[in-house]
Design an enzyme around this catalytic site. Structure first.
Site, PDB file in Angstrom:
ATOM      1  N   GLY A  70       0.893  -1.987   0.149  1.00 28.63           N
ATOM      2  CA  GLY A  70       1.505  -2.360   1.352  1.00 28.63           C
ATOM      3  C   GLY A  70       1.417  -2.847   2.776  1.00 28.63           C
ATOM      4  CG  ASN A 151       9.566   2.906   7.508  1.00 29.65           C
ATOM      5  OD1 ASN A 151      10.204   2.163   8.603  1.00 29.65           O
ATOM      6  ND2 ASN A 151       8.523   3.844   7.785  1.00 29.65           N
ATOM      7  CD  GLN A 179      11.029   1.803   2.756  1.00 29.51           C
ATOM      8  OE1 GLN A 179      11.791   1.663   2.099  1.00 29.51           O
ATOM      9  NE2 GLN A 179       9.788   2.299   2.895  1.00 29.51           N
ATOM     10  CB  SER A 199       4.662  -1.708  -1.294  1.00 25.58           C
ATOM     11  OG  SER A 199       3.466  -0.876  -1.391  1.00 25.58           O
ATOM     12  CB  THR A 237     -12.542  -6.639 -10.295  1.00 26.64           C
ATOM     13  OG1 THR A 237     -13.746  -7.034 -10.572  1.00 26.64           O
ATOM     14  CG2 THR A 237     -11.908  -6.255 -12.008  1.00 26.64           C
ATOM     15  CB  CYS A 325       2.274   7.985   6.426  1.00 26.31           C
ATOM     16  SG  CYS A 325       4.238   6.586   7.025  1.00 26.31           S
TER      17      CYS A 325
HETATM   18  C1  PLP Z   1     -22.199  -4.451  -7.491  1.00 29.49           C
HETATM   19  C2  PLP Z   1     -20.858  -4.671  -7.278  1.00 29.49           C
HETATM   20  N1  PLP Z   1     -20.530  -5.285  -6.034  1.00 29.49           N
HETATM   21  C3  PLP Z   1     -18.704  -5.071  -5.919  1.00 29.49           C
HETATM   22  C4  PLP Z   1     -18.199  -5.420  -7.319  1.00 29.49           C
HETATM   23  C5  PLP Z   1     -16.688  -5.618  -6.579  1.00 29.49           C
HETATM   24  O1  PLP Z   1     -16.582  -4.364  -7.325  1.00 29.49           O
HETATM   25  P1  PLP Z   1     -14.539  -4.542  -6.863  1.00 29.49           P
HETATM   26  O2  PLP Z   1     -14.239  -5.643  -8.072  1.00 29.49           O
HETATM   27  O3  PLP Z   1     -13.702  -3.495  -7.579  1.00 29.49           O
HETATM   28  O4  PLP Z   1     -14.270  -4.813  -6.558  1.00 29.49           O
HETATM   29  C6  PLP Z   1     -18.863  -5.582  -8.211  1.00 29.49           C
HETATM   30  C7  PLP Z   1     -17.865  -5.945  -9.539  1.00 29.49           C
HETATM   31  O5  PLP Z   1     -17.203  -6.677  -9.390  1.00 29.49           O
HETATM   32  C8  PLP Z   1     -20.616  -4.722  -8.800  1.00 29.49           C
HETATM   33  O6  PLP Z   1     -20.927  -5.679  -9.288  1.00 29.49           O
HETATM   34  C1  PLP Z   2       7.927  -0.692   6.096  1.00 30.28           C
HETATM   35  C2  PLP Z   2       6.668  -0.168   5.270  1.00 30.28           C
HETATM   36  N1  PLP Z   2       5.398  -0.877   5.689  1.00 30.28           N
HETATM   37  C3  PLP Z   2       4.961  -1.069   4.959  1.00 30.28           C
HETATM   38  C4  PLP Z   2       4.280   0.252   4.141  1.00 30.28           C
HETATM   39  C5  PLP Z   2       3.202   0.143   3.633  1.00 30.28           C
HETATM   40  O1  PLP Z   2       2.996   0.465   2.045  1.00 30.28           O
HETATM   41  P1  PLP Z   2       2.086   0.908   0.967  1.00 30.28           P
HETATM   42  O2  PLP Z   2       2.103   2.735   1.318  1.00 30.28           O
HETATM   43  O3  PLP Z   2       2.369   0.708  -0.128  1.00 30.28           O
HETATM   44  O4  PLP Z   2       0.477   0.267   1.767  1.00 30.28           O
HETATM   45  C6  PLP Z   2       5.460   1.163   4.187  1.00 30.28           C
HETATM   46  C7  PLP Z   2       5.859   2.120   2.906  1.00 30.28           C
HETATM   47  O5  PLP Z   2       4.897   2.968   3.067  1.00 30.28           O
HETATM   48  C8  PLP Z   2       6.656   0.822   4.203  1.00 30.28           C
HETATM   49  O6  PLP Z   2       7.883   1.547   4.193  1.00 30.28           O
END
Ligand code: PLP
Ligand code: PLP
Lengths: 388, 126, 388, 126
Positions: A70, A151, A179, A199, A237, A325
């Site tokens: 979120g 929230n 929320q 979220s 990814t 939080c």
């Molecule tokens: C060298 C390298 N850096 C960054 C990434 C990005 O990682 P992710 O896909 O977990 O965001 C990858 C693979 O996708 C990678 O091979």
């Molecule tokens: C209203 C609201 N916005 C944003 C968030 C952030 O979401 P997340 O913790 O998944 O990043 C929350 C909860 O933590 C929330 O209650």
């Protein structure tokens, strides 16, 4: 007895969701961007998750971008919308009761000189009115960000009205629906929503995965840059198991939304009334009717929130005071202060948030214990009037 | 987050209450900041703290530090009690989270305020 | 037979990791920021994951920030380091063979006017030399970002030497260790690394979760702003199950690193040699010895990469050509071009990446099929010299 | 990503090969862009395409569009073959991913280049 009443902070992942995720960890584990069967299987899981999520909010599948939660969705919407509209202006409108993922981000952007920020006040129930948004709009307003449901106190804003005000002036409208999603009906078309944060872990899905609805035609740059995933809108990814979990959880929440609202709402009302009946000097926070079906938030005079939480915890009850939080911090809830509560009362708030897994026995247990706990703490408090 | 000792003092606070016509009363903190501590002293003619009670509005650490501070000064002479430090309270509680150290400061201040109140009354009575 | 040889794109989540994650979904599901038993349980899981991850790379636990993946870690490191050093300057050094999460981010930052960018060339093996970094350093250089190991050709850079060059000049050094972590030994202290990106799904952990090592004393602003999680360095409810998965996977990978390197390396060498022996006109890409133990990358003359992948896929073999995230695109690998390969040869590369779950039978199967597939495609190619 | 029809033509491409002393040969694309298509035509005295062969360096879509294009023009008159469009090739393959439409354009161009080559040779022979 263990009673979990902190579902606004996060929820248990339901069994069906875990079951749906496991094959994506161990069998359909391919990288959806690759070119082979493992990849196609993963891509199909992604596609069908995207369709499911879109259907719940009346969006089109390619209007859904999956994110890491979120907060990321909020950050992406806010930074993206402002960056994309530099030429038009830099005025942004939000409300005083937003989650920190919105409020702190906008305040940081203001400090960085990226925006001029108007923070709208709310009424005593934490409602942001469409009129106040309309009155704050300027020629250089590029974005309005108002949360769907709060929230802390559960108040639901008049989102359709605010959406209409924004659309009429061609100003982008983002709503933090973290929320609300899965708990109350949302129709992004009817409500004129341009951007919306979701979220998964707030509706019995996994943590660390979210979505951002981006209305077709709205173009915003990526927050995370790199590979061309999510149609170049969010690099990295794809978290296939998490996305499958999000979609499964949202689909289930949606299917049982009415029935759960009735069931959870009834227990919530029992809790609301039970507290009002047995504990003097309490004040309900949030809107009496326009509120999330699972939210109870009371200010309990003369005592402080953390002490209540500790006493509840000792007795197996998980609750919160304000948002999760900030519960480690010393400041009272910015939401309650914005609603006009004095500091000493804002310090003594108790949030109990239910889920469809909450039972009547659990509520009875809380109602049985809470008055004693409150009395005990009040007896210790120098603020509590004697002989009362 | 809290040590067992803190939780013990929170669950079973020692010396909760008030003392009618106390020798000295100290009140520190304010509700705006979320903590108020009140300490009541009963001091005998040899300046020994015969009894001590407290009332606290605040978090778990506020309750525990008040409770610990009253234990630490009970039976002590006024002079000894004046030497209490917040660090000693924290140590006696086997630690506090960084965000809660201010509670121990309040406890030290509450003790000192109560003793000052006693001294003022004593000097006025002379 | 189904053979998965695309482990550089992503890996299967190992059973032990899934088993470790499940309790965090369904039992220890509290929000670590809340104040109750469910929260403390979740916090303990987080703490012990942080310790485990830190131990593997010789860091301290609070130097580890958990993120939503490798791309986010890279983006956070780059944007953060530049923002934190505005006063010192805005020159950044990187290499031509970085992953797009680094290269595209830096190029976007250059377009935004935030940095001056020097992109270092590499040698024929894709190695970035410490000398070239030293020569590129300027008084206003604030950041050097050089990948630990290349995702396409597996080449391992002289990271300790580059780290030393940077530390000597007090310039921050970020390394994208997404491909290296869990596969080769990393010591952030000895190697003088300031910032380092990690992604769980490259070592049999879950997708959508990563980490950023931030050396004590290095302060960078958050990329995602909101709640105070991760000591205010990364907002958003912590992905506890994902983080547990990352830590469990990394711990296991580390424990078996030497043994796996030998085992996987032997199969890799069999594959390398088998291809060289049976298919004419192929060229090994990447460093012959300083390479990841699981990487095979050949350019196969006269034919194009996607066709090879499709033919392999038809026969149950999952492979890739270049990196996964660009396999859908028309451009040949920027890595191979930077290494000096002509376009038509860069178009015909085949990456086969093994894991500890790869078997000898699978390698034999590939070695059996590949020559026929290559011959078939060559017979169709107008570039293939006749009668050869 | 590819339709079954595309995969069928990729797996079993029709008319692969070359024609010795062809009536017309067309080569389009270049290795730099990753696609080269070559089409060989054998055209009889009534300007009917008696035989057609292709060679392609390129992705799955490049192979499939070449194969499909040769099928579509085989047995047709030169005039009919000239009317082939990339859209028709895409349709016959039941669709192509957006990023691969350029392959169908190449196939159309290859056919036309081969016919032009034939016409040039024919006119020169006159
Ligand atoms: C060298 C390298 N850096 C960054 C990434 C990005 O990682 P992710 O896909 O977990 O965001 C990858 C693979 O996708 C990678 O091979
Ligand atoms: C209203 C609201 N916005 C944003 C968030 C952030 O979401 P997340 O913790 O998944 O990043 C929350 C909860 O933590 C929330 O209650």
């Amino acid at each position: 007895m263990k009673v979990y009443l902190d579902n606004a902070a996060t929820t248990m992942v339901r069994k069906e969701v875990v079951d749906a995720m496991i094959p994506a960890f161990t069998t359909y584990y391919g990288n959806p961007s690759s070119l082979h069967e493992f990849a196609r299987e993963a891509e199909q899981l992604l596609d069908s998750a995207r369709k499911d999520v879109a259907a719940v909010i009346n969006a089109k599948p390619d209007e859904i971008v999956f994110t890491g939660g979120g907060s990321e969705s909020d950050n992406m919407a806010l930074r993206g919308a402002v960056a994309a509209n530099k030429k038009k202006g830099k005025h942004v409108i939000t409300s005083a009761v937003e989650h920190h993922a919105v409020l702190y981000t906008l305040q940081a952007m203001e400090r960085e000189g990226l925006i001029d920020l108007t923070i709208l006040p709310v009424d005593e129930y934490a409602v942001v009115s469409a009129e106040s948004v309309a009155n704050a709009l300027r020629d250089d307003t590029v974005l309005v960000s108002i949360m769907f449901a709060n929230n802390e106190v559960g108040t639901i804003n008049p989102i359709a009205e605010i959406g209409k005000v924004c659309r009429d002036k061609s100003v982008l409208f983002h709503t933090d629906a973290v929320q609300a999603t899965g708990h109350v009906p949302i129709d992004v078309v009817e409500m004129n929503i341009d951007l919306m944060a979701i979220s998964a872990h707030k509706f019995h899905g996994p943590k660390g995965v979210g979505a951002l609805y981006i209305r077709k035609g709205v173009r915003i740059p990526s927050l995370i840059i790199g590979g061309g995933q999510e149609k170049k809108r969010r690099a990295g990814t794809e978290n296939v198991p998490g996305i499958v979990g999000l979609a499964t959880a949202l689909k289930l929440a949606n299917e049982h939304m009415t029935e759960n609202a009735v069931k959870v709402g009834a227990l919530r009302d029992k809790l609301l009334k039970g507290i009002a009946d047995t504990i003097p000097d309490v004040k309900l926070n949030g809107h009496p009717t326009n509120r999330l079906p699972n939210n109870v938030n009371y200010s309990i005079r003369y005592i402080e929130g953390e002490s209540i939480l500790l006493m509840l915890d000792i007795n197996g009850i998980a609750a919160s005071s304000g948002s999760a939080c900030t519960s480690g911090s010393l400041d009272p809830s910015h939401v309650l202060l914005a609603m006009g509560l004095p500091h000493e009362i804002a310090h003594g708030s108790l949030r109990l948030t239910l889920s469809e897994f909450t039972t009547e026995e659990e509520i009875d247990y809380v109602l049985d214990l809470l008055p004693q706990i409150i009395q005990r703490l009040r007896d210790m408090s120098p603020l509590y009037p004697k002989q009362k | 987050m809290y040590t067992e000792k803190v939780m013990d003092h929170f669950k079973n606070p020692r010396n909760v209450g008030e003392i009618e016509s106390a020798s000295g009363v100290g009140t520190v903190g304010n509700a705006k900041c979320g903590d108020i501590m009140q300490i009541f002293l009963d001091i005998d003619e040899n300046e020994i703290i015969r009894d001590v009670k407290f009332k606290t509005f605040g978090c778990g650490a506020a309750v525990a530090t008040s409770s610990m501070a009253t234990e630490m000064i009970k039976g002590k002479s006024v002079d000894e009690a004046l030497k209490i430090t917040n660090a000693a309270v924290v140590e006696a509680l086997e630690g506090l989270p960084p965000a809660k150290i201010h509670c121990s400061v309040l406890a030290e201040e509450a003790v000192k305020a109560a003793i000052e109140d006693y001294m003022k009354k004593r000097d006025e009575a002379k």
